[in-house]
Each structure stands twice: as structure tokens, then as C-alpha cells.
Design a protein around this motif. Sequence first.
Motif, PDB file in Angstrom:
ATOM      1  N   ARG A   1     -13.298   2.422 -20.909  1.00 40.95           N
ATOM      2  CA  ARG A   1     -12.084   2.666 -21.688  1.00 40.95           C
ATOM      3  C   ARG A   1     -12.155   3.966 -22.479  1.00 40.95           C
ATOM      4  O   ARG A   1     -11.137   4.636 -22.651  1.00 40.95           O
ATOM      5  CB  ARG A   1     -11.794   1.477 -22.600  1.00 40.95           C
ATOM      6  N   ASN A   2     -13.339   4.330 -22.943  1.00 39.15           N
ATOM      7  CA  ASN A   2     -13.457   5.609 -23.644  1.00 39.15           C
ATOM      8  C   ASN A   2     -13.363   6.780 -22.688  1.00 39.15           C
ATOM      9  O   ASN A   2     -12.808   7.820 -23.013  1.00 39.15           O
ATOM     10  CB  ASN A   2     -14.780   5.683 -24.405  1.00 39.15           C
ATOM     11  N   ASN A   3     -13.916   6.587 -21.504  1.00 41.56           N
ATOM     12  CA  ASN A   3     -13.873   7.675 -20.538  1.00 41.56           C
ATOM     13  C   ASN A   3     -12.446   7.971 -20.092  1.00 41.56           C
ATOM     14  O   ASN A   3     -12.029   9.124 -20.077  1.00 41.56           O
ATOM     15  CB  ASN A   3     -14.740   7.329 -19.327  1.00 41.56           C
ATOM     16  N   VAL A   4     -11.692   6.936 -19.767  1.00 36.56           N
ATOM     17  CA  VAL A   4     -10.373   7.204 -19.187  1.00 36.56           C
ATOM     18  C   VAL A   4      -9.404   7.822 -20.197  1.00 36.56           C
ATOM     19  O   VAL A   4      -8.405   8.415 -19.811  1.00 36.56           O
ATOM     20  CB  VAL A   4      -9.735   5.955 -18.530  1.00 36.56           C
ATOM     21  N   LYS A   5      -9.707   7.707 -21.473  1.00 37.20           N
ATOM     22  CA  LYS A   5      -8.885   8.423 -22.456  1.00 37.20           C
ATOM     23  C   LYS A   5      -8.997   9.930 -22.271  1.00 37.20           C
ATOM     24  O   LYS A   5      -8.066  10.665 -22.547  1.00 37.20           O
ATOM     25  CB  LYS A   5      -9.355   8.077 -23.875  1.00 37.20           C
ATOM     26  N   ASN A   6     -10.176  10.371 -21.834  1.00 38.04           N
ATOM     27  CA  ASN A   6     -10.434  11.812 -21.719  1.00 38.04           C
ATOM     28  C   ASN A   6     -10.015  12.398 -20.386  1.00 38.04           C
ATOM     29  O   ASN A   6     -10.080  13.598 -20.207  1.00 38.04           O
ATOM     30  CB  ASN A   6     -11.942  12.091 -21.861  1.00 38.04           C
ATOM     31  N   ILE A   7      -9.690  11.543 -19.445  1.00 37.03           N
ATOM     32  CA  ILE A   7      -9.488  12.090 -18.096  1.00 37.03           C
ATOM     33  C   ILE A   7      -8.084  11.801 -17.569  1.00 37.03           C
ATOM     34  O   ILE A   7      -7.398  10.895 -18.041  1.00 37.03           O
ATOM     35  CB  ILE A   7     -10.516  11.508 -17.089  1.00 37.03           C
ATOM     36  N   GLY A   8      -7.674  12.625 -16.627  1.00 36.50           N
ATOM     37  CA  GLY A   8      -6.455  12.362 -15.876  1.00 36.50           C
ATOM     38  C   GLY A   8      -6.845  12.215 -14.415  1.00 36.50           C
ATOM     39  O   GLY A   8      -7.805  12.845 -13.973  1.00 36.50           O
ATOM     40  N   VAL A   9      -6.152  11.360 -13.680  1.00 36.45           N
ATOM     41  CA  VAL A   9      -6.531  11.114 -12.299  1.00 36.45           C
ATOM     42  C   VAL A   9      -5.300  11.149 -11.400  1.00 36.45           C
ATOM     43  O   VAL A   9      -4.290  10.526 -11.701  1.00 36.45           O
ATOM     44  CB  VAL A   9      -7.184   9.719 -12.149  1.00 36.45           C
ATOM     45  N   VAL A  10      -5.419  11.883 -10.307  1.00 33.87           N
ATOM     46  CA  VAL A  10      -4.374  11.835  -9.287  1.00 33.87           C
ATOM     47  C   VAL A  10      -5.035  11.564  -7.943  1.00 33.87           C
ATOM     48  O   VAL A  10      -5.942  12.291  -7.541  1.00 33.87           O
ATOM     49  CB  VAL A  10      -3.597  13.169  -9.199  1.00 33.87           C
ATOM     50  N   PHE A  11      -4.630  10.491  -7.290  1.00 33.59           N
ATOM     51  CA  PHE A  11      -5.059  10.271  -5.913  1.00 33.59           C
ATOM     52  C   PHE A  11      -3.862  10.544  -5.024  1.00 33.59           C
ATOM     53  O   PHE A  11      -2.891   9.796  -5.045  1.00 33.59           O
ATOM     54  CB  PHE A  11      -5.554   8.834  -5.709  1.00 33.59           C
ATOM     55  N   GLY A  12      -3.957  11.628  -4.272  1.00 35.57           N
ATOM     56  CA  GLY A  12      -2.825  12.019  -3.464  1.00 35.57           C
ATOM     57  C   GLY A  12      -2.376  10.940  -2.493  1.00 35.57           C
ATOM     58  O   GLY A  12      -1.230  10.884  -2.092  1.00 35.57           O
ATOM     59  N   GLN A  13      -3.307  10.069  -2.139  1.00 37.18           N
ATOM     60  CA  GLN A  13      -2.977   9.041  -1.145  1.00 37.18           C
ATOM     61  C   GLN A  13      -2.221   7.864  -1.744  1.00 37.18           C
ATOM     62  O   GLN A  13      -1.670   7.048  -1.042  1.00 37.18           O
ATOM     63  CB  GLN A  13      -4.262   8.480  -0.511  1.00 37.18           C
ATOM     64  N   ARG A  14      -2.261   7.746  -3.069  1.00 34.11           N
ATOM     65  CA  ARG A  14      -1.632   6.565  -3.645  1.00 34.11           C
ATOM     66  C   ARG A  14      -1.132   6.876  -5.050  1.00 34.11           C
ATOM     67  O   ARG A  14      -1.847   7.431  -5.860  1.00 34.11           O
ATOM     68  CB  ARG A  14      -2.649   5.426  -3.704  1.00 34.11           C
ATOM     69  N   SER A  15       0.096   6.476  -5.292  1.00 36.74           N
ATOM     70  CA  SER A  15       0.675   6.726  -6.616  1.00 36.74           C
ATOM     71  C   SER A  15       0.078   5.781  -7.654  1.00 36.74           C
ATOM     72  O   SER A  15      -0.210   4.630  -7.366  1.00 36.74           O
ATOM     73  CB  SER A  15       2.186   6.528  -6.549  1.00 36.74           C
ATOM     74  N   GLN A  16      -0.135   6.300  -8.848  1.00 38.49           N
ATOM     75  CA  GLN A  16      -0.656   5.472  -9.933  1.00 38.49           C
ATOM     76  C   GLN A  16       0.475   4.971 -10.825  1.00 38.49           C
ATOM     77  O   GLN A  16       0.236   4.353 -11.854  1.00 38.49           O
ATOM     78  CB  GLN A  16      -1.618   6.282 -10.807  1.00 38.49           C
ATOM     79  N   LEU A  17       1.710   5.268 -10.444  1.00 41.11           N
ATOM     80  CA  LEU A  17       2.838   4.858 -11.288  1.00 41.11           C
ATOM     81  C   LEU A  17       3.313   3.471 -10.885  1.00 41.11           C
ATOM     82  O   LEU A  17       2.958   2.962  -9.833  1.00 41.11           O
ATOM     83  CB  LEU A  17       3.968   5.870 -11.145  1.00 41.11           C
ATOM     84  N   TRP A  18       4.146   2.878 -11.733  1.00 43.83           N
ATOM     85  CA  TRP A  18       4.625   1.541 -11.432  1.00 43.83           C
ATOM     86  C   TRP A  18       5.801   1.637 -10.478  1.00 43.83           C
ATOM     87  O   TRP A  18       6.828   2.261 -10.785  1.00 43.83           O
ATOM     88  CB  TRP A  18       5.003   0.818 -12.723  1.00 43.83           C
ATOM     89  N   TRP A  19       5.615   0.981  -9.382  1.00 45.10           N
ATOM     90  CA  TRP A  19       6.519   1.038  -8.248  1.00 45.10           C
ATOM     91  C   TRP A  19       7.984   0.834  -8.612  1.00 45.10           C
ATOM     92  O   TRP A  19       8.861   1.537  -8.144  1.00 45.10           O
ATOM     93  CB  TRP A  19       6.066  -0.048  -7.288  1.00 45.10           C
ATOM     94  N   ASP A  20       8.259  -0.145  -9.443  1.00 46.60           N
ATOM     95  CA  ASP A  20       9.650  -0.519  -9.698  1.00 46.60           C
ATOM     96  C   ASP A  20      10.279   0.194 -10.892  1.00 46.60           C
ATOM     97  O   ASP A  20      11.473   0.079 -11.115  1.00 46.60           O
ATOM     98  CB  ASP A  20       9.754  -2.029  -9.923  1.00 46.60           C
ATOM     99  N   LEU A  21       9.484   0.893 -11.646  1.00 46.32           N
ATOM    100  CA  LEU A  21      10.040   1.529 -12.840  1.00 46.32           C
ATOM    101  C   LEU A  21      10.501   2.955 -12.533  1.00 46.32           C
ATOM    102  O   LEU A  21       9.900   3.638 -11.722  1.00 46.32           O
ATOM    103  CB  LEU A  21       9.002   1.589 -13.960  1.00 46.32           C
ATOM    104  N   PRO A  22      11.574   3.391 -13.217  1.00 44.42           N
ATOM    105  CA  PRO A  22      11.958   4.793 -13.103  1.00 44.42           C
ATOM    106  C   PRO A  22      10.847   5.681 -13.677  1.00 44.42           C
ATOM    107  O   PRO A  22      10.064   5.220 -14.515  1.00 44.42           O
ATOM    108  CB  PRO A  22      13.207   4.911 -13.983  1.00 44.42           C
TER     109      PRO A  22
END
Lengths: 276, 339
Positions: B91-112
Motif C-alpha cells: 500500500r505504501n509503494n502504490v502511492k508512489n507509483i503509476g501503472v499502465v498495462f497497455g494490454q488491459r485497462s485499469q479503469l472501471w469498465w462501467d463508469l464514465p
Amino acid sequence: MIRFFRIYSAFFKQQVKSLIEYKLDFAAGMVALGFQQVASFLVLFAVFSQIQAIGSYSFDEMLLFFGWAQLMKGFDHVYNDNIWTVGWWRIRDGSFSQFLIRPLGIVSQIVMERLQFDGLGEFLIGLLIFIYAFIRTGLRFSFGDWLVFGYFFLCGLVIYFALKLLGASVAFWTISSGELMTVTYEIGSFTRYPLDMYKSAIIRSLLIYVLPFALVTWVPMVWFIREPQFIADILGIPWARGSALLGFTGGLTLILLGLSVGTWKAGLRRYNATGT
Amino acid sequence: MITVDNLSKEFKVYEKQEGFKGAVKSLFSSKYKIKKAVDQVSFSIDAGESVGYIGVNGAGKSTTLKMMTGILLPTSGECRVFGVDPFTNRRNNVKNIGVVFGQRSQLWWDLPVSESFSILQKIYQVPQNRFRENLAFFKNILELDEFYLTPVRNLSLGQKMRADFAASLLHDPKVVFLDEPTIGLDIVVKDRIRSAIKDINAQRNTTVILTTHDLQDIQEVCRRIIVIDEGKILFDGSIDALKTNYGRWRNIHFEIPLTEQGEATEPLFPPDSEGIEVIDDPSGITVKFQRDMHQVGELISRVMKMRQVRDIKINEPEMQDIVKAIYLKGSAGRTIGVQ
Ligand SMILES: Nc1ncnc2c1ncn2[C@@H]1O[C@H](COP(=O)(O)OP(=O)(O)OP(=O)(O)O)[C@@H](O)[C@H]1O
Ligand SMILES: [Mg+2]
């Protein structure tokens, strides 16, 4: 904690919004759900009204069990349904990874992502039946009774939660565990009926110790309508009477919770995502 | 600063046999092979660097990134991202980082997109002012406005990627991990993403770690590259160093008039000459040679003597060729090692 509820409510608002946007869907869904619930209730009613009593239980007492079981299951269904997706496909397709890159607890993220409105119908019907049976059986609750009642309610929710989490965790080893979770869940519906209806000691122990659904429905209800000795006899634990029974229930609940959280944590260490 | 120290990840791959009979058989055996996806990898990256992490398909790039982002537990070795262990202190690590996986979206499918962003704001507790600034910044460079209110599931690949990219940077991460952020994008969107990466690296000093199969990405965005093959690091250094170390081949193209072509004359060089290669093409010939074995002047005068030449062009080695050479050498080297 405040942040948790803020985010939860953001997801909640979104869901309500999209429900309203698809008005027709929503209306149709609600009507269908209502029918389904009423139908299952009528079947039950038809069956039960043929018999005045089952074993040592009156018709109204049976309704009490049924209503309570339904209410608990509905409540759990509403808030904690998304965890099924872990068992069914999130491990298999690797979409579980997305929870791991956010600075929130993994389980809280899963829980808050989706409320299951289908469960609302179950919950409401359960509540109605329960209230009806509560009045018919002439139960009167003192303040202390309400506390105990709340305690059982909480234990029940935790047991449901822990069993689901445990079932979902298995997917870390087996890739998918949806079937296993379904079977577990189905066994839960056994406990609409009183534990002493099952004559087999194996089934009883299963429902007390392994998948402790008996502690979700049967124990809380007989607590209010039978003598402590009676409960201890059926459970087969002479000392589990009065507050000792409360301790027994809470203890087992905690053990189960610990076991399932431990399994979950061990599973996370094995999580392999998918190749990309 | 990011340090990776002898990091390894092994996967157990259960042996499956073909066909139905095979499936039944493998049910009763649990033979497995150990696949070393990442094998004793070490490097360190300073804050503000932009590093391209490249290698052939299956080389172990994504697996390394997944360990650095706390998704996978390493089999052995260590990894620290700004002092934090990504797995045990997730949890401390992910505060410092941003992640993009081109193969899969990290956003919520149904939300704008808009709602996804505001939920991310709450999750990362981004102050309102800062959130507005960032939003304006990314809306501007990535042109998010046209689909800002559309549910993620309805976005095109390129739109999704732009949204994902912005989403990974809303909380001002110190480092951003981009796993094939330009996969499947058209030239215009690629350009947009590349310049956005350059901007955040230059203006905000965000550390960038990027995997890609498009070397143009690397050339435009990264100053340093790390090449990995079969889980092992083959090269780690600047692009210039890569060129001097591996770019020993030069090309000279001789344009020869059509009328003069095709006349079978004696070969330009003895057939067994080393470090030299002649390739015919419709407009003339290309001579590939190793810089350290032959003199440019000698080669040119030799060809000029023997052929009618209209024009000469000397080419710097293409990065693509260099990398290809490394990839090929990597796998060849490995096979030799096995024998
Ligand atoms: N979950 C997994 N289980 C088993 N093997 C895996 C798993 N994930 C990756 N691998 C294997 O590990 C190796 C490295 O995979 P990885 O995804 O890191 O490659 P990559 O460099 O990202 O390749 P690409 O350019 O194709 O994305 C591959 O051989 C792959 O088959
Ligand atoms: Mg990859």
C-alpha cells in the motif's frame, strides 16, 4: 475508514445513477425479482400450511427460521457479492491485478466496487417474514435481548463473509473456484430448517464446525425460543449454555475468520497474474 | 531511486499432454517444469531517469514490472522502489507509483472516465486544487474532452489508453511503469502519448520505465535502455553506448543506373571476405561492412572502379538493426551455452 465510506458512496451513487439511466431495465428487474420472491414464499407457505408443525417446532417458529435465514443471506448478498468474481474469473483472467495497484485494502476494494441490488428483495422479504413470525410467536425483547440479537447478527455476517473469502481464496491454487463457492452457498440454505431436523451427527457437525451455518440461523433463533439446555443437547456440547454459548459462537466465528484471512494472504503470495 | 537486486521469478508450468487422453493422463501426474521468467536481474534507476526496458516476446519484461509494482512476489532477490518493498509494503509503494498495462485497462469498465478519475482522486487523496491542475494538464495534452463523459467500456483502444495514461498520473507518482503503452495505437495517438511521457519526465521529474516493441518510442522518450532476454539482462546503458558497442555495421548504398545493372560481372569482393555483405536492390547495391575491419574509403573506391555509380549514401546504423542483432545474438549465445 472515512475514506473507505467516501469511496464506497461514490461507487454507490454511480450504480444508482446507472440504474436510473436504464429505467426500464430497472423497473422490469424489480418486478421480476418481486415475483420470484413472492413465488418462493407462496411455495413455502403452501407446503407449510399443510403441516401444523415440524418436529418440536410450530409453523410460526419455522417461519422465524426461514425469515431470519433469508434476511441474513439477503444482507450478505447486497454488500458482499463481488467477491464471487474472484472465484469465477478474476484470477483466471488476471484482472485481479488491478486491486493490487491501489493504496486500499484489497478486500475493501472488491466489496465496495459493486452492490448487488438483487439481494435487496431477498432481504426485504426475509425481514417481512421475520417480523410476522416474531409477532406471531409472541416474542418480547428486552434491551439485553436486542444486544444479543445484534451480536448474533454480526457473527452471522462475519461467517458468511469468511466462508466466501475462503472459497474465493481457493482460486489462487486452482485458478477458479466458482463451483466450490456455489456448493458452499447452497449448503447454507439447509439452515432455513432447524438443526435438529438433521438426524445425522455428521451433517450436524458439518453445519456447526466446518461450514458453521447453524451458528448463523439456528443458534440465534432457538436462543430466544428454547431453553439453554435444549440447545446444548442438540449441539452435543454440554457446556455451551447461556453466555458460554455466546462465547462459543463468537470464538468459532473468529477462528473461521482467521483461517480464511490467513488462506487469502497465503494465496496472494502465490498469485501469478497472467502472461502479458 | 529504484534498485533491483538479483531479482528472479520462477513459474511452475505443469506439463500438459495433447488431446483428451493426454488430459486424463496429466490429471494423474503432476510433472512440472520451472520456467525462469526473470533470472537474477539487477539494475538501479535514479529519480528522474527515463528507461526503456526492451526484449523479445516472452523475455520477462512484464514479469519484472509486475514485481516492481507489487503484483507478484519475487521468487528470490530484492527490489526497492523509493525505499519501499513493493510486495510486503504494497500500500505504501502504490502511492508512489503509476501503472499502465497497455494490454488491459485499469479503469472501471462501467463508469464514465470522469467518474473513474474522481474515484481515483478519493482513493489517492489528491487535494482538489492539484487534481484540477492535473486534469487540465492531461485534458490538454491528451485531448480527453471528446470522451470524458463516456463509460470506459465504450471507448476505442486509443481513447482508453489515453484515459488510462492520465489516470495513472493524477496522483503525481514519483515513478510511472508503462507496459506497452503504445500498443495498437495510430501514429497520431502514439505521438500524443510519447510527448506526454516526455513532458511529465522533463517538467515533473517523474521517473519513467517503459516497455515497448516500437523502438521509435525508446528513441524519442528514453535516454537509457535495458535489454533483457530469457530473463537475463543483455545490455544496460545509454542509447549512444548501445550504438558504439553493437553498431559496428555500417551501410553504404550505391545507386547504379538501370542500364548498368544486371550485367553479370565478376563479384565485387572475394566470396569469403569477412565482415562484409552485399545486398542487391532495385536501385543499386548496399554494402554492409564492419567498421573496425574495413576502411570506408577503400570500399568506395573499389566499388567505383568496378561499377558505374551515380550516387553514394552512407547510413548510420538503424537502432532497429542494432537491437535485432542483439536479440539474435542473445538467443544464439544462449543455445551455444547449452551445448
Ligand atoms: N502467470 C504465468 N504463469 C506461467 N508462466 C508465465 C506467467 N506469466 C509469464 N509467464 C512466462 O514467463 C515468461 C516471461 O513473460 P513476460 O510476460 O514477462 O514476457 P514479456 O517480456 O512481457 O513479453 P511480451 O513482449 O510478449 O509482452 C514467458 O515465457 C511466459 O510464458
Ligand atoms: Mg509483456
